[in-house]
Design an enzyme around this catalytic site. Structure first.
Site, mmCIF file in Angstrom:
data_model
loop_
_atom_site.group_PDB
_atom_site.id
_atom_site.type_symbol
_atom_site.label_atom_id
_atom_site.label_comp_id
_atom_site.label_asym_id
_atom_site.label_seq_id
_atom_site.Cartn_x
_atom_site.Cartn_y
_atom_site.Cartn_z
ATOM 1 N N CYS A 2 0.840 -1.181 0.191
ATOM 2 C CA CYS A 2 -0.080 -0.026 -0.029
ATOM 3 C C CYS A 2 0.938 1.287 0.141
ATOM 4 C CB CYS A 2 -0.780 0.083 1.195
ATOM 5 S SG CYS A 2 -1.985 -1.174 1.386
ATOM 6 N N ARG A 27 5.179 0.204 -6.184
ATOM 7 C CA ARG A 27 5.143 -0.627 -4.980
ATOM 8 C C ARG A 27 4.326 -1.919 -5.144
ATOM 9 N NH1 ARG A 27 6.893 2.080 -0.207
ATOM 10 N NH2 ARG A 27 5.450 0.950 0.970
ATOM 11 N N ASN A 105 -1.701 2.157 5.798
ATOM 12 C CA ASN A 105 -0.638 0.968 5.416
ATOM 13 C C ASN A 105 -0.492 0.160 6.753
ATOM 14 O OD1 ASN A 105 -0.570 2.030 2.843
ATOM 15 N ND2 ASN A 105 1.823 2.749 3.258
ATOM 16 N N GLY A 106 -0.530 -1.135 6.492
ATOM 17 C CA GLY A 106 -0.241 -1.938 7.790
ATOM 18 C C GLY A 106 -1.267 -2.903 8.106
ATOM 19 N N GLU A 486 18.655 -16.796 -7.603
ATOM 20 C CA GLU A 486 18.247 -15.641 -7.773
ATOM 21 C C GLU A 486 17.701 -15.543 -9.324
ATOM 22 O OE1 GLU A 486 17.341 -12.961 -6.362
ATOM 23 O OE2 GLU A 486 17.382 -11.506 -7.637
ATOM 24 N N LYS A 490 13.956 -14.180 -10.686
ATOM 25 C CA LYS A 490 13.545 -13.216 -11.608
ATOM 26 C C LYS A 490 12.717 -13.590 -12.652
ATOM 27 C CE LYS A 490 14.523 -10.233 -9.760
ATOM 28 N NZ LYS A 490 15.242 -10.204 -8.490
ATOM 29 N N GLU A 493 9.250 -14.078 -11.203
ATOM 30 C CA GLU A 493 8.452 -12.957 -10.803
ATOM 31 C C GLU A 493 7.820 -12.053 -12.039
ATOM 32 O OE1 GLU A 493 11.629 -11.107 -8.576
ATOM 33 O OE2 GLU A 493 10.277 -10.110 -7.439
ATOM 34 N N HIS A 509 18.139 -35.789 -7.409
ATOM 35 C CA HIS A 509 17.602 -36.119 -6.176
ATOM 36 C C HIS A 509 16.240 -35.904 -5.966
ATOM 37 C CE1 HIS A 509 21.352 -37.194 -4.227
ATOM 38 N NE2 HIS A 509 21.838 -36.139 -4.600
ATOM 39 N N LYS A 608 6.721 -3.987 -3.853
ATOM 40 C CA LYS A 608 8.236 -3.759 -3.676
ATOM 41 C C LYS A 608 8.531 -3.962 -2.148
ATOM 42 C CE LYS A 608 12.199 -2.235 -5.259
ATOM 43 N NZ LYS A 608 12.820 -3.383 -5.722
HETATM 44 C C1 AGP Z 1 12.896 -9.151 -5.488
HETATM 45 O O1 AGP Z 1 12.857 -9.228 -6.947
HETATM 46 C C2 AGP Z 1 11.836 -9.253 -4.557
HETATM 47 N N1 AGP Z 1 10.692 -8.539 -5.211
HETATM 48 C C3 AGP Z 1 11.593 -9.719 -3.269
HETATM 49 O O2 AGP Z 1 12.136 -11.068 -3.388
HETATM 50 C C4 AGP Z 1 12.301 -8.842 -2.308
HETATM 51 O O3 AGP Z 1 13.954 -8.965 -2.500
HETATM 52 C C5 AGP Z 1 12.015 -9.080 -0.930
HETATM 53 O O4 AGP Z 1 10.870 -8.847 -0.626
HETATM 54 C C6 AGP Z 1 13.087 -8.355 -0.001
HETATM 55 O O5 AGP Z 1 12.821 -7.192 -0.018
HETATM 56 P P1 AGP Z 1 14.158 -6.031 0.772
HETATM 57 O O6 AGP Z 1 15.226 -6.346 0.234
HETATM 58 O O7 AGP Z 1 13.602 -4.730 0.490
HETATM 59 O O8 AGP Z 1 13.916 -6.568 2.169
#
Ligand code: AGP
Length: 613
Positions: A2, A27, A105-106, A486, A490, A493, A509, A608
């Site tokens: 949010c 975000r 937010n929260g 990673e 990517k 995502e 395995h 984000k």
């Molecule tokens: C990365 O591409 C992600 N969107 C996500 O995994 C992110 O790295 C994770 O939410 C941690 O965020 P931060 O580094 O702001 O703590």
């Protein structure tokens, strides 16, 4: 997640609020809303979907004169937690009288009993949200002073909040407060902006106040008065924002993600500059604030983080063990916070977080503090909660990362972790000669990355071959194992292809059962210890008909022969290799997603910064 914008001042509030919401789009959100006053009455428009849809509705439905004349209001982008992303669940929410509007937010954890209590008193609710309960609670406490009503309501809530409250009863002010969810107040010339994210504020001013937990601010066009929940004034320093308007714009790139991938030579240069000591073969990281004795006596390094930051920690694990000879562990922050970890003062807990606001990582920091560990952070966002609560650590200086998919923050995290391990190593068992070798390799990272970026066309061609795939597997060993994790993260995502990263040895395995004719396997087989074994694993995949896309070291014809298609990346120190490899995979995912027509900067369901558990 949010996002909050509040505006009060000399400009048209409607334009400023919508513009602010656009800055928060990165975000991740699923509905949006805005509230201003129309001749003393609260006017609220909300809609599921994008800010563009909200803007259209506002322009179509609100009187033209109001669009120009409104001088204050609040607005929100919502990422659904309690209830579907519908119009009624979108913020702002109103109190029972319709005179107080609130964005939040929260999560209000005790909203159910509060709602039941208010319903018993005759309140009617129009949404499924916890936020509407808070709006009604503020209204319930209002008896002529909005600030007091907000404080009284907040005394009753459990959970986390960043809020902005606006009322037709006191149109000259916005009340903002926080507990566990960031709020920053920008103080411009005759205008004040409240936001959950500094990127909203840079277009207006660079002078900001970051609220601390349990701060409540009375925000007027020309003043900001911060108090605690018991109305005691608190002194919050005015900080100068380091970011500029340009860095919050796409600068000619089609997507923020592409811009941020290409910014990496510069971002990494900023992360590294002035931090290598070639005379000593070491690193200078004064923010770590550690004495030589503390370094020598250190027993364990525990890195905590989530998602991409967790993967960076996994690369760091190899570096700390190899260079410093210290036991290093990496743990998912949500797991760490709840599993009663055994910690002491000789344990270094490093919280890794781009945003510095991730709820689980923040809770892990608090747990580590509680248990007396030596806690530091590695954050990108200056002044973020984790950076402030740890009090020591290292900033990435990678510049704002807008795309939800993290790119330049990851490579900068790895570079900084390598420097931390180098510093620790030199304080313990690492020779100057070996330290110097790594320092030189770290210094060359921006150039290594540039040499990957110039292969954009080649990477796009490889990506084109995967556009119709629905599954993909990434494998690697040593520091290239986290790079494989990673790479898979990517791809999933942003392209929504089901992608998994595995240690190359782990495939047989179980996961190898999933391979069939043509399944893409992206094999990270650069020239580091263990390469030959990875090549053996590649053959196992080929024997099952998999299509192998290799990432190999420049000029390594032998490794290339094992692959169906191949990309060459520059040779470097084995611990550094994860960085150019990760950059190649970022570009690969970007092109796959683009060719599939995906919404790259704001992937579905993602946010984000994840400020809820
Ligand atoms: C990365 O591409 C992600 N969107 C996500 O995994 C992110 O790295 C994770 O939410 C941690 O965020 P931060 O580094 O702001 O703590």
């Amino acid at each position: 997640m949010c996002g909050i914008v509040g505006y009060i001042g000399k400009q048209g509030a409607v334009g400023a609020l919508i513009k602010g919401l656009r800055k928060l789009e990165y975000r991740g959100y699923d509905s949006a809303g805005v509230a201003v006053l129309d001749g003393g009455a609260m006017l609220v428009t909300k809609t599921p979907g994008k800010v563009a849809a909200l803007s259209e509705r506002v322009r179509a439905e609100w009187p033209a004169e109001l669009l120009a004349s409104a001088r204050a209001g609040i607005a929100h982008t919502r990422w659904a937690t309690h209830g579907l992303p519908t119009q009624s669940n979108a913020h702002p929410h109103l109190d029972e009288t319709g005179r107080i509007a609130l964005v939040h937010n929260g999560i209000i954890e005790n909203y159910r009993p509060l709602r039941a209590r208010l319903e018993a008193k005759g309140h009617h609710f129009h949404s499924e949200t916890d936020t509407e309960v808070l709006a009604h609670l503020v209204g319930e406490f209002f008896s002529g002073d909005l600030f007091q009503a907000v404080c009284s309501a907040l005394h009753q809530v459990e959970g986390t909040f960043g809020i902005a409250v606006f009322s037709s009863l006191e149109p000259d002010r916005i009340i903002a407060a926080r507990r566990g969810s960031p709020i920053v107040v920008g103080m411009g010339d005759g205008e004040t902006i409240v936001a959950s994210d500094a990127s909203v504020i840079v277009a207006h001013t660079h002078r900001v106040i970051f609220l601390d937990d349990n701060d409540v601010a009375v925000v007027k066009a020309d003043s900001v008065d911060v108090r605690d929940l018991d109305n005691v004034p608190v002194n919050r320093a005015v900080a100068e924002l380091g970011m500029d308007v340009e860095s919050a714009e796409k600068g000619g790139y089609e997507h923020f993600m592409l811009k941020e991938i290409h910014e990496q030579p510069e971002a990494l240069g900023n992360a590294i500059r002035g931090r290598l000591d070639f005379a000593l073969g070491s690193a200078v990281l004064s923010g770590m604030n550690t004495s030589p004795r503390e370094l020598a006596e250190l027993k364990r390094v525990i890195m905590v983080g989530c998602g991409t930051s967790l993967h960076a920690g996994l690369v760091g694990e190899y570096a700390f063990e190899e260079l410093a000879g210290v036991n290093a562990e990496v743990e998912q922050a949500a797991e760490f916070r709840y599993r009663n970890p055994i910690l002491g003062s000789r344990d270094f807990v490093i919280a890794i977080s781009q945003s510095g606001e991730t709820a689980d990582t923040l809770a892990a920091v608090r747990e580590a503090h509680q248990k007396g560990a030596f806690v530091m952070s590695l954050c990108n966002v200056v002044g973020s909660t984790i950076a402030r609560e740890t009090g020591r650590g290292v900033y990435l200086h990678a510049g704002p990362e807008i795309s939800v998919a993290s790119t330049k923050a990851f490579t900068s995290q790895v570079a900084v972790l390598l420097m931390m391990a180098l510093k620790l190593g030199r304080g313990r068992r690492l020779s100057r000669e070996h330290g110097l070798e790594l320092a030189r390799a770290i210094e060359s990272i921006p150039e290594l990355v540039t040499r990957v970026l110039v292969q954009d066309d080649r990477i796009r061609a490889l990506a084109a071959g995967c556009v119709r795939d629905e599954h993909a597997y990434f494998i690697g060993r040593g520091p290239l194992y986290p790079a494989a994790l990673e790479g898979a993260l990517k791809l999933k995502e942003i392209s929504y292809i089901h992608a998994e990263g595995y240690h190359a040895a782990e495939l047989k395995h179980g996961p190898i059962a999933l391979l069939s004719k043509g399944t893409p396997v992206i094999a990270l087989a650069c020239d580091i210890p263990g390469k030959d074994k990875t090549l053996g694993n590649v053959e196992e995949c080929r024997a099952r008909g998999a299509r192998i896309i290799g990432v190999v070291s420049e000029g390594d014809g032998e490794a290339a022969e094992h692959m169906d298609e191949c990309l060459e990346i520059p040779r470097t120190h084995p611990l550094v290799t994860a960085i150019p490899a990760a950059v190649a995979l970022q570009l690969f995912s970007y092109h796959v997603a683009r060719l599939r027509g995906c919404e790259i900067d704001q992937p579905r369901n993602l946010a984000k910064s994840v400020t809820v558990e």
